[in-house]
Design an enzyme around this catalytic site. Structure first.
Site, mmCIF file in Angstrom:
data_model
loop_
_atom_site.group_PDB
_atom_site.id
_atom_site.type_symbol
_atom_site.label_atom_id
_atom_site.label_comp_id
_atom_site.label_asym_id
_atom_site.label_seq_id
_atom_site.Cartn_x
_atom_site.Cartn_y
_atom_site.Cartn_z
ATOM 1 N N HIS A 23 4.700 4.982 6.998
ATOM 2 C CA HIS A 23 3.827 5.160 8.173
ATOM 3 C C HIS A 23 3.719 6.627 8.594
ATOM 4 C CE1 HIS A 23 4.817 0.727 9.379
ATOM 5 N NE2 HIS A 23 4.226 0.832 8.213
ATOM 6 N N GLU A 41 8.441 -3.545 17.774
ATOM 7 C CA GLU A 41 7.477 -3.748 16.686
ATOM 8 C C GLU A 41 6.139 -4.206 17.254
ATOM 9 O OE1 GLU A 41 7.679 -2.933 13.605
ATOM 10 O OE2 GLU A 41 9.817 -2.774 13.182
ATOM 11 N N TRP A 95 0.863 -1.179 0.000
ATOM 12 C CA TRP A 95 0.000 0.000 0.000
ATOM 13 C C TRP A 95 0.901 1.232 0.000
ATOM 14 C CZ3 TRP A 95 0.688 3.351 4.059
ATOM 15 C CH2 TRP A 95 1.273 2.830 5.224
ATOM 16 N N ASP A 151 1.532 -3.840 9.088
ATOM 17 C CA ASP A 151 2.973 -3.823 8.763
ATOM 18 C C ASP A 151 3.798 -4.136 10.006
ATOM 19 O OD1 ASP A 151 2.487 -3.037 6.177
ATOM 20 O OD2 ASP A 151 3.501 -1.087 6.333
ATOM 21 N N GLU A 152 3.425 -3.506 11.109
ATOM 22 C CA GLU A 152 4.202 -3.691 12.353
ATOM 23 C C GLU A 152 4.173 -5.160 12.773
ATOM 24 O OE1 GLU A 152 5.710 -1.140 12.489
ATOM 25 O OE2 GLU A 152 4.589 0.703 12.858
ATOM 26 N N THR A 173 4.422 -1.142 18.703
ATOM 27 C CA THR A 173 3.780 -0.276 17.701
ATOM 28 C C THR A 173 2.553 -0.970 17.116
ATOM 29 O OG1 THR A 173 5.405 -1.016 16.081
ATOM 30 C CG2 THR A 173 5.759 1.138 17.038
ATOM 31 N N HIS A 196 6.631 -7.042 10.760
ATOM 32 C CA HIS A 196 7.995 -6.760 11.242
ATOM 33 C C HIS A 196 8.268 -7.498 12.549
ATOM 34 C CE1 HIS A 196 7.630 -2.663 8.971
ATOM 35 N NE2 HIS A 196 7.833 -3.677 8.157
ATOM 36 N N GLU A 203 7.068 7.736 14.378
ATOM 37 C CA GLU A 203 7.335 7.144 13.061
ATOM 38 C C GLU A 203 8.258 8.049 12.234
ATOM 39 O OE1 GLU A 203 6.471 4.222 11.931
ATOM 40 O OE2 GLU A 203 4.847 3.556 13.234
ATOM 41 N N GLU A 211 8.721 1.252 6.564
ATOM 42 C CA GLU A 211 8.357 2.116 7.691
ATOM 43 C C GLU A 211 8.117 3.559 7.251
ATOM 44 O OE1 GLU A 211 7.819 1.777 10.935
ATOM 45 O OE2 GLU A 211 8.171 -0.373 11.084
HETATM 46 FE FE FE2 Z 1 7.520 -1.603 12.110
HETATM 47 FE FE FE2 Z 2 6.029 2.000 11.924
#
Ligand code: FE2
Ligand code: FE2
Length: 365
Positions: A148, A198, A64, A230-231, A201, A234, A107, A145
């Site tokens: 974000h 991670e 995205w 996403d976090e 977040t 990760h 971020e 990242e």
């Molecule tokens: Fe992350």
């Molecule tokens: Fe992030």
């Protein structure tokens, strides 16, 4: 109308620290705690990392992008879309914005985190374009990242609810300050930290998503949920790296885990400063705690999750020191519980503080 840009130049003589955002605790000397022979472990893991870590990155074409969630400035409907966005965000209370701004600023200090990863012996990107899987991960993780802060920043800007100059200054101060997370140059400590962070977040973006939905902004909820996704990916990658290290070298791994927990995991924005509030991090954290976005209970739950994830209680092949570290980890949860109760007690105080990020409107801590 845009605010004017300050024209007075900032002299670099005298106290350099304050104007550059460096007025914080004295810097500590790095302890080089990873013995050089451990470098071999990371070298020998390169093939493994290629197949097991890089697979948690998403190809750019499948990712995205911030623009997928924002009004399209190239379309005729732009102004209408902005108007709708502002109508939705008008319903959201100030305290939520304080927390979302704090998350966004965290971020936006991404250069600091990339620098941090590049301090770790054995995994750092030696040239800036190295093709070892560790270096590839560092750059591609950073690139993921980067979306974000970008997305949250643009959304907050369009909402018109926040003081962008104060926010931008805070980001500049924070990147200038760096951070002190005490991971030395040691990737064992570093990967414990990133695993923890991670997940932290993931939790906090999931909670801002939940609250945005509650306040009726489904679009913002989707944004925060997507970032949380996403976090999570990760987190999976970093905890997997640590899992491998626990398997190959349980002694150093458990000692690193205990070491980081003794130091306490500092949040990446712990030196956040807006040029006004010396206790900004404490104030932001108190609001996040009160809203249930990121709490002492979350800190404890992340810890417990990681203990379970790496089966710390079942580790064998430990030295005397390793066993001590294992005992420390296994006895830590109840102590955290007591800390959590103290934080909850403190949260009952009804202090109110102005936040420059929202034009100095007061918010309850
Ligand atoms: Fe992350
Ligand atoms: Fe992030």
């Amino acid at each position: 109308m845009a605010k004017s840009i300050p024209t007075t130049s900032m002299g670099l003589t005298g106290d350099l620290k304050k104007p550059l955002g460096l007025a914080h605790k004295p810097r500590r000397k790095v302890e080089y705690s990873m013995p050089p022979e451990k470098l071999e472990i990371f070298k020998s893991l390169e093939n493994w990392a290629e197949k097991n870590v890089l697979t948690h990155l998403k190809p750019v074409e499948k990712c995205w992008q911030p623009q997928h969630f924002l009004p399209d400035a190239a379309s005729d409907g732009f102004f209408k879309q902005v108007e709708e966005l502002r109508k939705r965000t008008a319903e959201i209370p100030d305290d939520y914005f304080v927390v979302l701004v704090g998350d966004m600023i965290t971020e936006e200090a991404l250069p600091t985190y990339q620098s941090m990863l590049n301090t770790y012996n054995g995994i750092r990107d030696e040239t800036g374009s190295s093709l070892t899987p560790w270096a590839v991960w560092i750059r591609a993780w950073t690139a993921e990242e980067n979306r974000h802060g970008d997305l949250l920043n643009k959304y907050l800007y369009l909402s018109g609810r926040v003081d962008m100059i104060q926010i931008e200054k805070t980001v500049q101060y924070l990147i200038g300050s760096g951070m002190d997370i005490q991971t030395e140059n040691n990737p064992y400590l570093g990967f414990i930290y990133t695993s923890f962070q991670e997940r932290a977040t993931f939790i906090s973006h999931s909670n801002t998503a939940r609250l945005a939905k509650h306040y009726g902004d489904e679009n913002l909820a989707r944004i925060c949920r997507t970032i949380a996704g996403d976090e999570k990916r990760h987190e999976t990658a970093y905890t997997k790296i640590m899992e491998k290290l626990f398997e190959l070298d349980p002694d150093s791994s458990v000692k690193a885990f205990a070491n980081m927990m003794q130091k306490k995991i500092s949040m990446p924005a712990h030196w956040v400063y807006d040029g006004q509030d010396e206790d900004l991090f404490m104030h932001f954290s108190a609001v996040a705690q009160r809203l249930g976005v990121y709490t002492a209970a979350d800190y404890a739950s992340i810890f417990e999750f990681l203990v379970e994830r790496w089966s710390v209680e079942k580790l064998t092949r430990l030295s005397g020191e390793g066993r001590k570290a294992q005992d420390y980890i296994c006895g830590l949860a109840p102590r955290m519980k007591r800390l959590e109760e103290r934080v909850q007690l403190r949260a009952k105080q009804t202090l109110t503080v102005p936040f420059s990020w929202i034009f100095n409107r007061p918010v309850k801590l």
